[in-house]
Design an enzyme around this catalytic site. Structure first.
Site, mmCIF file in Angstrom:
data_model
loop_
_atom_site.group_PDB
_atom_site.id
_atom_site.type_symbol
_atom_site.label_atom_id
_atom_site.label_comp_id
_atom_site.label_asym_id
_atom_site.label_seq_id
_atom_site.Cartn_x
_atom_site.Cartn_y
_atom_site.Cartn_z
ATOM 1 N N CYS A 115 17.678 20.046 -1.868
ATOM 2 C CA CYS A 115 16.635 19.265 -2.107
ATOM 3 C C CYS A 115 17.296 17.825 -2.420
ATOM 4 C CB CYS A 115 15.978 19.697 -3.385
ATOM 5 S SG CYS A 115 14.775 18.677 -4.219
ATOM 6 N N ASN A 146 1.871 12.001 -4.091
ATOM 7 C CA ASN A 146 1.334 12.640 -2.699
ATOM 8 C C ASN A 146 1.756 14.116 -2.930
ATOM 9 O OD1 ASN A 146 0.685 9.989 -1.545
ATOM 10 N ND2 ASN A 146 2.788 9.658 -1.202
ATOM 11 N N HIS A 188 10.162 17.354 -4.096
ATOM 12 C CA HIS A 188 10.372 17.722 -5.497
ATOM 13 C C HIS A 188 9.469 16.681 -5.946
ATOM 14 C CE1 HIS A 188 13.690 17.810 -8.554
ATOM 15 N NE2 HIS A 188 12.712 17.089 -9.265
ATOM 16 N N HIS A 241 7.345 14.141 -7.606
ATOM 17 C CA HIS A 241 7.585 12.620 -7.931
ATOM 18 C C HIS A 241 6.383 11.847 -8.089
ATOM 19 C CE1 HIS A 241 7.760 12.979 -3.668
ATOM 20 N NE2 HIS A 241 7.290 11.786 -3.401
HETATM 21 P P1 5GP Z 1 6.501 10.736 -0.736
HETATM 22 O O1 5GP Z 1 6.282 10.253 0.579
HETATM 23 O O2 5GP Z 1 7.096 12.108 -0.602
HETATM 24 O O3 5GP Z 1 5.303 10.768 -1.769
HETATM 25 O O4 5GP Z 1 7.730 9.826 -1.170
HETATM 26 C C1 5GP Z 1 8.941 9.850 -1.030
HETATM 27 C C2 5GP Z 1 9.676 8.653 -1.313
HETATM 28 O O5 5GP Z 1 11.160 8.648 -1.333
HETATM 29 C C3 5GP Z 1 9.476 7.579 -0.541
HETATM 30 O O6 5GP Z 1 8.852 6.344 -0.930
HETATM 31 C C4 5GP Z 1 10.922 7.215 0.041
HETATM 32 O O7 5GP Z 1 11.198 5.952 0.328
HETATM 33 C C5 5GP Z 1 11.746 7.785 -1.124
HETATM 34 N N1 5GP Z 1 12.998 8.060 -0.860
HETATM 35 C C6 5GP Z 1 13.405 8.925 0.347
HETATM 36 N N2 5GP Z 1 14.723 9.106 0.286
HETATM 37 C C7 5GP Z 1 15.284 8.576 -0.769
HETATM 38 C C8 5GP Z 1 16.593 8.303 -1.035
HETATM 39 O O8 5GP Z 1 17.550 8.929 -0.668
HETATM 40 N N3 5GP Z 1 16.691 7.523 -2.358
HETATM 41 C C9 5GP Z 1 15.639 6.781 -2.951
HETATM 42 N N4 5GP Z 1 15.825 5.895 -4.180
HETATM 43 N N5 5GP Z 1 14.429 7.128 -2.426
HETATM 44 C C10 5GP Z 1 14.240 7.800 -1.201
HETATM 45 ZN ZN ZN Z 2 14.442 19.441 -6.238
#
Ligand code: 5GP
Ligand code: ZN
Length: 115
Positions: free
Chosen positions: A3, A85, A96, A98
């Protein structure tokens, strides 16, 4: 466990930390959509909002207790928005739990801007 955010918590993948305590970790999104774009995550692996239970919801409570402080630390001094989301239609990409804390500029009100 494979993860990405568990690896960030463990320090195996570098991140730009905004806040950390016993329960939560907050860091800057790598692809920010606003001047303040912080991700707030529980230090326990919870895959998404669908996986919140009576047993682990203390982590969610701790996140929301701290979000006002984290928003300020991230540079949102005039309001902010919290987004999580959950699942395919919402476009969740990291499984995970967030919370995106977004601000530092005036935000569009609608999810569908043409509405
Ligand atoms: P989701 O699309 O799942 O709601 O959001 C995932 C978020 O994680 C995205 O906004 C993406 O830019 C961020 N993200 C993905 N990989 C990384 C990473 O390695 N480091 C950081 N700081 N953010 C990440
Ligand atoms: Zn996790």
């Amino acid at each position: 466990m494979d993860c990405l955010f568990c690896k960030i918590i463990a320090g195996e993948i570098p991140s730009s930390k905004v806040y950390e305590d016993e329960y939560i970790y907050a860091f800057k999104d790598i692809n920010p959509e606003a001047p303040c774009h912080v991700l707030v995550i529980p230090k326990k692996h919870i895959a998404s909002m669908d996986e919140i239970t009576k047993e682990n919801s203390i982590y969610v409570a701790k996140i929301f207790e701290k979000i006002p402080e984290i928003a300020k630390l991230g540079g949102a001094n005039n309001g902010y928005r919290v987004i999580s989301n959950c699942g395919a239609d919402a476009g969740q990409t990291v499984f995970h739990l967030h919370y995106h804390v977004i601000g530092g500029t005036e935000l569009p009100i609608h999810v569908f801007p043409e509405k």
